[in-house]
Design a protein around this motif. Sequence first.
Motif, PDB file in Angstrom:
ATOM      1  N   LEU A  49       0.826  -1.205   0.000  1.00  0.00           N
ATOM      2  CA  LEU A  49       0.000   0.000   0.000  1.00  0.00           C
ATOM      3  C   LEU A  49       0.863   1.259   0.000  1.00  0.00           C
ATOM      4  O   LEU A  49       0.590   2.209  -0.740  1.00  0.00           O
ATOM      5  N   GLY A  52       2.401   1.760  -3.301  1.00  0.00           N
ATOM      6  CA  GLY A  52       1.469   2.292  -4.281  1.00  0.00           C
ATOM      7  C   GLY A  52       1.197   3.765  -4.109  1.00  0.00           C
ATOM      8  O   GLY A  52       1.323   4.552  -5.051  1.00  0.00           O
ATOM      9  N   VAL A  53       0.861   4.174  -2.889  1.00  0.00           N
ATOM     10  CA  VAL A  53       0.483   5.565  -2.647  1.00  0.00           C
ATOM     11  C   VAL A  53       1.648   6.514  -2.912  1.00  0.00           C
ATOM     12  O   VAL A  53       1.477   7.588  -3.508  1.00  0.00           O
ATOM     13  N   THR A 342       0.582   3.154  -8.781  1.00  0.00           N
ATOM     14  CA  THR A 342      -0.246   3.241  -7.570  1.00  0.00           C
ATOM     15  C   THR A 342      -1.449   2.318  -7.669  1.00  0.00           C
ATOM     16  O   THR A 342      -1.747   1.551  -6.733  1.00  0.00           O
ATOM     17  N   LEU A 346      -2.023  -0.851  -5.217  1.00  0.00           N
ATOM     18  CA  LEU A 346      -3.234  -0.870  -4.397  1.00  0.00           C
ATOM     19  C   LEU A 346      -4.055  -2.129  -4.668  1.00  0.00           C
ATOM     20  O   LEU A 346      -4.613  -2.727  -3.749  1.00  0.00           O
ATOM     21  N   LEU A 350      -4.730  -4.598  -1.619  1.00  0.00           N
ATOM     22  CA  LEU A 350      -6.121  -4.823  -1.232  1.00  0.00           C
ATOM     23  C   LEU A 350      -6.546  -6.275  -1.421  1.00  0.00           C
ATOM     24  O   LEU A 350      -7.349  -6.800  -0.648  1.00  0.00           O
TER      25      LEU A 350
END
Length: 391
Positions: A49, A52-53, A342, A346, A350
Amino acid sequence: MLRIALVLGLLVMIGPFAIDMYLPAMPDIAADFGVDEPAVQMTLTAYFLALGVAQLVYGPLSDQTGRRLPVFLGLGVFFIGSMGATLAGSVEALTGWRAVQGLGGAAMMVMPRAIVRDLHTGNEATRLMAMVMLVMSVSPMLAPLAGSFVISLGSWRTVFAVLAGAALIAAMVMGVTLGETLPPEKRTPVRVKSLMQNAGILFRDRGFMGLTMIGGFGMASFFVFIASAPFVYVQEFGLTPTQFSLAFAVNAIGFFSASQMAAPLGERLGMRPLVRFGVTGFTFCVLLLLLIVASGFQNLPVVIAGLFCANACLGVVIPTTMVLALDAHGERAGLASSLGGTLQMLAGGLMIAATGPFFDGTVLPMLAAIAICGVMAMGFALFTVPRRVRA
């Protein structure tokens, strides 16, 4: 081209090494902290995560400052995260430091793709990207073995100390071997209004979004495997850490060997038909493997062979979708690379988080999650990749 591929491949390897090298230690980490498998899997989720961000920052930053500064910034943050993970006193602390690692490792995901786009487009870019991935293929083949060796000399903490040293080495290699690829006259200042406009263009681009999500769910399937395989192979099939590393390498060989065929197959078949072909093959293989295992054939050679075939199909998809997604967006390559990365990270993070509660240490939930990724990728391919367009 070979020198550039080697340098970019070494940079890209930093992130996967932070994943693959500590895979053999995941059962030891669970035992050390007295937690269950999903708690340890969260250390991977946090990494993905953050990975990605943070890409949303590095891409626009690189469009303004050039590609070198974000690389050095990312390596510095990665070094700090690695040292923190080495000293973590709880699984929660380890999860936090893994997120810091991901914040730094994101630079090594964005910048190589943007640099490739700075230098080439089309099949030439696919060829360079495939060469980068060939160098990177050393990671999933050797990193678990290297991790097993390092753990035998110390403990799982030693793995993170080695990763900190790798970040320093990568910074020195980048500093002396690769110059700036984005000249000042092509740089774009970071303006919020312009950033939002360009992001809107990308979100409305059906081709960009479709290709990004195809690659994203393809990568998500591999992330699910990474998070689950150490427990499945060691606990259900009784492999030692070294044997697990060898079994893991077999699946990685299928992926990266096939990736070297992406450029010549793209020239022959067309890049978009190749994506459809690869996604179809991947989805068929994982659904067939799931059916076989659900029927009672929970056999390790069958699982390894099925995943080898599936990942071989995936090997022609990932580099091709990366190139096609950026092809029409040269003027915003940094942002496009960031946004694409990203969304892909994600999707992977997820999927791990969503399937974690259903994971019981056996092979069937792992394969079911991988099959879901295949179906999702196939859906995006059907609706966003034209059947008859060769380009």
